[in-house]
Design an enzyme around this catalytic site. Structure first.
Site, mmCIF file in Angstrom:
data_model
loop_
_atom_site.group_PDB
_atom_site.id
_atom_site.type_symbol
_atom_site.label_atom_id
_atom_site.label_comp_id
_atom_site.label_asym_id
_atom_site.label_seq_id
_atom_site.Cartn_x
_atom_site.Cartn_y
_atom_site.Cartn_z
ATOM 1 N N ASP A 24 -13.039 39.428 -24.213
ATOM 2 C CA ASP A 24 -12.679 38.185 -25.293
ATOM 3 C C ASP A 24 -13.392 36.986 -24.825
ATOM 4 O O ASP A 24 -12.801 36.153 -23.775
ATOM 5 C CB ASP A 24 -11.248 38.238 -25.159
ATOM 6 C CG ASP A 24 -10.814 37.176 -26.315
ATOM 7 O OD1 ASP A 24 -11.636 36.847 -27.124
ATOM 8 O OD2 ASP A 24 -9.501 36.824 -26.731
ATOM 9 N N LYS A 29 7.710 -0.987 6.603
ATOM 10 C CA LYS A 29 7.427 0.089 5.840
ATOM 11 C C LYS A 29 9.016 0.529 5.335
ATOM 12 O O LYS A 29 9.735 0.348 5.722
ATOM 13 C CB LYS A 29 6.822 1.308 6.877
ATOM 14 C CG LYS A 29 7.992 1.537 7.819
ATOM 15 C CD LYS A 29 7.358 2.972 8.857
ATOM 16 C CE LYS A 29 8.238 3.063 9.922
ATOM 17 N NZ LYS A 29 7.842 4.133 11.072
ATOM 18 N N ARG A 65 -3.676 8.351 16.939
ATOM 19 C CA ARG A 65 -3.058 7.092 17.627
ATOM 20 C C ARG A 65 -2.560 7.044 18.904
ATOM 21 O O ARG A 65 -2.350 6.103 19.528
ATOM 22 C CB ARG A 65 -1.797 6.636 16.477
ATOM 23 C CG ARG A 65 -0.643 7.497 16.934
ATOM 24 C CD ARG A 65 0.611 6.943 15.964
ATOM 25 N NE ARG A 65 1.803 7.710 16.221
ATOM 26 C CZ ARG A 65 2.901 7.543 15.760
ATOM 27 N NH1 ARG A 65 2.839 6.643 14.802
ATOM 28 N NH2 ARG A 65 4.037 8.000 16.092
ATOM 29 N N PHE A 97 -7.285 2.430 5.465
ATOM 30 C CA PHE A 97 -6.505 1.411 5.001
ATOM 31 C C PHE A 97 -6.979 0.191 5.735
ATOM 32 O O PHE A 97 -6.326 -0.904 5.152
ATOM 33 C CB PHE A 97 -4.949 1.423 4.878
ATOM 34 C CG PHE A 97 -4.516 2.113 6.175
ATOM 35 C CD1 PHE A 97 -4.451 1.122 7.441
ATOM 36 C CD2 PHE A 97 -3.927 3.094 6.402
ATOM 37 C CE1 PHE A 97 -3.775 1.421 8.470
ATOM 38 C CE2 PHE A 97 -3.168 3.663 7.755
ATOM 39 C CZ PHE A 97 -3.343 2.826 8.631
ATOM 40 N N LYS A 104 2.249 4.394 1.269
ATOM 41 C CA LYS A 104 2.354 5.130 2.787
ATOM 42 C C LYS A 104 2.176 6.704 2.563
ATOM 43 O O LYS A 104 2.768 7.307 1.731
ATOM 44 C CB LYS A 104 3.671 4.756 3.420
ATOM 45 C CG LYS A 104 3.697 5.438 4.925
ATOM 46 C CD LYS A 104 5.009 4.662 5.425
ATOM 47 C CE LYS A 104 5.033 4.984 6.996
ATOM 48 N NZ LYS A 104 4.706 6.438 7.251
ATOM 49 N N GLU A 159 0.745 -1.121 -0.223
ATOM 50 C CA GLU A 159 -0.206 -0.107 0.095
ATOM 51 C C GLU A 159 0.916 1.188 -0.062
ATOM 52 O O GLU A 159 1.855 1.281 0.647
ATOM 53 C CB GLU A 159 -1.050 -0.027 1.306
ATOM 54 C CG GLU A 159 -1.721 -1.054 1.523
ATOM 55 C CD GLU A 159 -2.722 -0.994 2.649
ATOM 56 O OE1 GLU A 159 -3.423 -2.033 2.973
ATOM 57 O OE2 GLU A 159 -2.288 -0.215 3.413
#
Length: 615
Positions: free
Chosen positions: A530, A206, A44, A119, A24, A22
């Site tokens: 214009d 990761k 978190r 996710f 990150k 996935e």
């Protein structure tokens, strides 16, 4: 204490059938819980985030709390500010996270809203999902968001505040996209991994997209082992932070010996030294002007400190094609502001994230100034034979136009001194316009207030018609007003009916101020509206393109509240536009999300019924 599952950092991606990958994103990790009566956005570390990112909480409450068949559910994800589908602007997210004033928070949420990228699915219909294998949770998450009508991949242009981060078995393809779009990295997850609270596990790995930079040492702190590092920026020393990670005992001893002999001790154990020792470092991003997550790689004794430039650092931060070469960076190309090619490349780097979406899938025409702004210039519609292979193009009946898809092409064009980017009103895969544009052209720069007046009158008209419009400076002496429409919703014949009506309306109300006369000699000092220029084969200056005047002003998007008597095009230099975009966001932030199809169709139907459409 963390309440989320955390990945372990690795430098080598895992491979095999058991792994999925996935993108990150650099943002705020959070858990989003939606019930029938409430929405909870928790960091978190267990801190409430509803008040800091109200756009996400309000969206979830408005759209999801009535969907009883799916509630309650909890999503694990990241709060981001999407610069592109693979990168979040962490600097902006962090700035939002530190806001205290509620009025400023609400203003930021309206002008530059964040997204929640999901996710993982931790609970659904009140039932815990954490004991299921990752692939089952991911499938249930995908099914849930699909049923809710939410985007199945990150989309910066979408108004949907909650979106999915998809997974893939193809690491190489995803890594290529992350590198190309300057993303933070990739998370690899084992297919059978369970979700564990407050757990760092090697079942999630990761891999970060670190870049290389050439810097030089400016000091050393013996107590904490940190080396101060900097780059050269137009002859000035620009401090870029410090580095300790990666320095071994041998390197530390060498550094200490050098600063002891050649530096100056400002405090016990703290030294400064003139530029001399160059080194290569890895870093993740440039954050508030300093390098983030820096680690030492090697000393570069064959390099001079003058070679360690900020421009070079910026260019390599974008993972450009290895064959790209930039030349004559010290050449002055905007004489009035004394800006060099290096300054122009720096502008391209800083503004690229908001410029590139307007160049995407457009057949580009550039104006090149080989001797700098204000000098000789020429239009270039064809991709030259000497263009490198990474420069993509598209053919029409007469020309092979360059299509600028990424920073490599953008830098190559900048090196060619293509100072102006002009784009058609349609994309390369359509013959119909994706926007309606009015060009308000006063007789001279000194009569710019006429353009302001015309813009204000057109805005009133559009508001009466229920239309949302977006103003932009031409970068020289006029203003252009955009109305977004969907691709293939209308033909140029359709839009011509509307533009002719709007222009004629203004002229009929203020015949002494405005005209639709194309011949300059017949305009009588009036402002020219214009609308004829909005046609197949015609182009307009791209939002955020510089202009080839000696000051180097920009075709800058505006907020409507800025359009007034104090508005001055000369204030919108490259430096000023970068600064304002960082501080207040892009005024065209919502442009791609607000097509005015329904309103335009109703207006066209009315004009046709009343016989006011052009024959």
């Amino acid at each position: 204490m963390a309440i989320t599952m955390q990945p372990v950092l690795t430098s080598v991606p895992p491979s095999g059938e058991m792994w999925r990958y996935e993108t990150k994103y650099d943002g705020y990790r959070a858990l989003l819980t939606v019930s029938k009566t409430d929405v909870s956005l928790i960091s978190r570390n267990g801190q409430p985030l509803n008040g800091l990112f109200p756009e996400i909480a309000i969206f979830a409450k408005r759209k999801l709390t009535s969907l009883h068949d799916h509630l309650p559910f909890t999503l694990d994800g990241e709060i981001v500010s999407l610069a592109n589908p693979f990168r979040s602007n962490f600097e902006y997210v962090q700035k939002r996270g530190m806001m205290k004033n509620q009025e400023l928070i609400e203003k930021a949420a309206e002008k530059k809203p964040c997204h929640f990228l999901a996710f993982d699915l931790l609970a659904c219909k009140g039932k815990a999902m954490t004991s299921l294998p990752y692939t089952e949770r991911k499938q249930k998450l995908s099914d849930l968001l699909k049923n809710l009508g939410l985007p199945m991949a990150p989309d910066p242009r979408s108004n949907e505040r909650i979106q999915l981060i998809p997974e893939t078995p193809d690491f190489d393809s995803l890594w290529s996209s992350v590198k190309r779009f300057d993303g933070e990295g990739i998370v690899a997850k084992k297919k059978d991994s369970r979700w564990l609270e407050n757990k760092k596990t090697a079942e999630w790995l990761k891999l970060k997209n670190y870049k290389r930079a050439s810097v030089f040492m400016t000091g050393y702190n013996k107590a904490n082992g940190y080396m101060s590092i900097a780059v050269s920026d137009c002859g000035h020393i620009r401090e870029m932070g410090s580095v300790s990670h990666g320095l071994g005992e041998q390197e530390r001893n060498a550094v200490l010996a050098i600063v002891t002999e050649h530096g100056t001790e400002t405090k016990p154990g703290e030294y400064v030294i003139d530029p001399s020792i160059c080194l290569t470092v890895h870093y993740l991003t440039i954050h508030f002007g300093t390098l983030r997550e820096v680690s030492f790689v090697s000393f570069e004794f064959d390099m001079t400190w003058e070679e360690c430039t900020y421009t070079r650092l910026l260019i390599h931060s974008k993972n450009v094609h290895p064959s790209l070469q930039l030349t004559s960076l010290d050449k002055v190309i905007f004489p009035e502001s004394n800006k060099t090619k290096a300054d122009y490349v720096g502008y391209i780097t800083e503004i690229g994230d908001v410029l590139l979406p307007f160049l995407e899938n457009r057949a580009l025409t550039v104006i090149r100034y080989p001797h700098g702004a204000g000098g000789e210039s020429f239009f270039q519609k064809n991709k030259p034979d000497y263009a490198p292979e990474f420069v993509t193009s598209v053919k029409d009946d007469e020309h092979e136009h360059i299509v600028c898809r990424d920073y490599s092409v953008l830098y190559w064009l900048a090196n060619q001194l293509a100072l102006e980017f002009h784009i058609p009103f349609q994309t390369v895969d359509s013959e119909n316009p994706t926007e309606i544009v009015f060009d308000l052209d006063p007789p001279s720069k000194s009569e710019f207030p006429l353009a302001v007046r015309a813009a204000e009158e057109l805005r009133r008209l559009f508001e009466q018609l229920g239309l949302v419009s977006f103003p932009k400076l031409s970068g020289n002496k006029g203003i252009q007003i955009y109305i977004p429409i969907s691709k293939n919703a209308f033909t140029y014949e359709d839009t011509r009916i509307f533009t002719s009506f709007a222009a004629s309306y203004c002229v009929s109300l203020f015949p002494d101020l405005f005209t639709t006369e194309r011949l300059i000699k017949n305009r009588g000092g009036k402002l020219y509206i214009d609308y004829v220029q909005h046609a197949p084969g015609k182009t307009i200056i791209c939002p955020y393109s510089a202009r080839g005047n000696e000051l180097g002003t920009v075709a800058a998007p505006l907020y409507w509240e800025e359009v007034g008597e104090k508005l001055t095009p000369a204030d919108f230099t490259m430096e000023a536009v970068v600064k304002r975009t960082k501080e207040i966001g892009c005024p065209f932030e919502h442009f791609f999300r607000q097509p005015q199809d329904q309103q335009i169709k109703a207006i066209l139907d009315h004009l046709k019924e009343t016989g006011r459409a052009e024959s």
